[in-house]
Write a protein that holds these residues in place. Sequence first.
Motif, short mmCIF file in Angstrom:
data_model
loop_
_atom_site.label_atom_id
_atom_site.label_comp_id
_atom_site.label_asym_id
_atom_site.label_seq_id
_atom_site.Cartn_x
_atom_site.Cartn_y
_atom_site.Cartn_z
N VAL A 149 0.90 -1.17 0.09
CA VAL A 149 -0.07 -0.14 -0.14
C VAL A 149 0.73 1.28 0.14
O VAL A 149 1.86 1.33 0.84
CB VAL A 149 -0.86 -0.10 1.28
CG1 VAL A 149 -1.56 1.30 1.51
CG2 VAL A 149 -2.17 -0.90 1.15
N ASN A 150 0.61 2.19 -0.97
CA ASN A 150 1.09 3.36 -0.67
C ASN A 150 0.04 4.58 -0.55
O ASN A 150 -1.09 4.47 -1.10
CB ASN A 150 1.74 3.59 -2.20
CG ASN A 150 2.76 5.02 -2.13
OD1 ASN A 150 2.22 6.21 -2.16
ND2 ASN A 150 3.98 4.68 -2.08
N ILE A 151 0.37 5.52 0.53
CA ILE A 151 -0.71 6.33 0.78
C ILE A 151 -0.26 7.74 0.39
O ILE A 151 0.88 8.39 0.71
CB ILE A 151 -0.65 6.36 2.41
CG1 ILE A 151 -0.85 4.95 2.96
CG2 ILE A 151 -1.97 7.21 3.06
CD1 ILE A 151 -0.06 4.90 4.25
N VAL A 152 -1.31 8.44 0.04
CA VAL A 152 -1.00 10.01 -0.31
C VAL A 152 -2.00 10.57 0.67
O VAL A 152 -3.20 10.93 0.60
CB VAL A 152 -1.85 10.22 -1.65
CG1 VAL A 152 -1.70 11.95 -1.79
CG2 VAL A 152 -1.15 9.74 -2.54
N ILE A 155 0.75 -6.78 -6.20
CA ILE A 155 -0.14 -5.48 -6.52
C ILE A 155 0.41 -4.29 -5.38
O ILE A 155 0.53 -4.82 -4.34
CB ILE A 155 -1.51 -5.78 -6.30
CG1 ILE A 155 -1.81 -6.82 -7.72
CG2 ILE A 155 -2.23 -4.60 -6.45
CD1 ILE A 155 -3.31 -7.50 -7.65
N LEU A 156 0.27 -3.31 -5.78
CA LEU A 156 0.42 -1.78 -5.14
C LEU A 156 -0.74 -1.40 -5.16
O LEU A 156 -1.29 -0.92 -6.26
CB LEU A 156 1.46 -1.12 -5.33
CG LEU A 156 1.73 0.13 -4.88
CD1 LEU A 156 1.91 0.25 -3.33
CD2 LEU A 156 2.68 1.40 -5.39
N HIS A 157 -1.56 -1.11 -4.01
CA HIS A 157 -2.78 -0.26 -3.87
C HIS A 157 -2.32 1.25 -3.60
O HIS A 157 -1.73 1.45 -2.52
CB HIS A 157 -3.72 -0.97 -2.71
CG HIS A 157 -4.14 -2.11 -3.28
ND1 HIS A 157 -5.46 -2.41 -4.14
CD2 HIS A 157 -3.87 -3.38 -3.03
CE1 HIS A 157 -5.81 -3.47 -4.08
NE2 HIS A 157 -4.72 -4.25 -3.59
N TYR A 158 -3.06 2.20 -4.06
CA TYR A 158 -2.67 3.61 -3.59
C TYR A 158 -4.16 3.88 -3.05
O TYR A 158 -5.18 3.77 -3.29
CB TYR A 158 -2.70 4.63 -4.99
CG TYR A 158 -1.37 4.10 -5.61
CD1 TYR A 158 -0.26 4.57 -5.31
CD2 TYR A 158 -1.48 3.86 -7.02
CE1 TYR A 158 0.89 4.49 -5.70
CE2 TYR A 158 -0.08 3.46 -7.51
CZ TYR A 158 1.20 3.83 -6.96
OH TYR A 158 2.37 3.78 -7.57
N VAL A 159 -3.84 4.69 -1.76
CA VAL A 159 -5.09 5.19 -0.86
C VAL A 159 -4.83 6.45 -0.71
O VAL A 159 -3.80 6.93 -0.23
CB VAL A 159 -5.03 4.29 0.46
CG1 VAL A 159 -5.92 4.71 1.34
CG2 VAL A 159 -5.09 2.65 0.21
#
Length: 195
Positions: free
Chosen positions: A53-56, A127-131
């Motif tokens: 997971v990568n967070i903005v 997989i990388l999810h963007y949140v």
Amino acid sequence: MDGAGNRLIKPWQVQSAEMVADCRIFQVRKETTLSPRTGQAHEMFVMHHPTWVNIVPLTPDRQVVMVEQWRHGTHTVELETPGGLVDRGETPEACARRELLEETGYTAGSFRALGWVHPNPAIQDNILHYVLATDCRHTAEPTLDHAEDIVVCLVPLDDIPRLIGTGKITHSLVIGAFYWLHLNNRADSHREVTT
């Protein structure tokens, strides 16, 4: 989709697979695969990672909560958005909540999925999810693990394109996060215009 010369690419068949290295946060798998074009067998190596997971994280005044940390692959200090590995049974949003607090000491008012990518399909299977995390506020001190050395900083969202353009932000997965944010902002603007 047709490839060059309208020849469709067919899947390669895996004849055998074995784990050849366990590197703590990923494993390396050797696969013997059969080329559908030539019929020849080839050894391929795949890195098996958990989901990421990568967070903005955005504060109410449009600051991005970012982290600077040493990266061993490039031997450089990188400016990045926070993120981490999704635990078994954990949703991307729950992981984003946990990682944001652990790495930065910030909590968010809400979390929303932005999109996802394959980080490197040539050699990785994850997989990388963007949140997107909004209404972020500092509520605690970061709780870093023994292998982390992180400095938290606030960066105006409007400065991000310049920081990417000048090479201050070079991590491709972080650049992908801001691209997904841009796509979602465009979609939100379009919905507002059409409703």
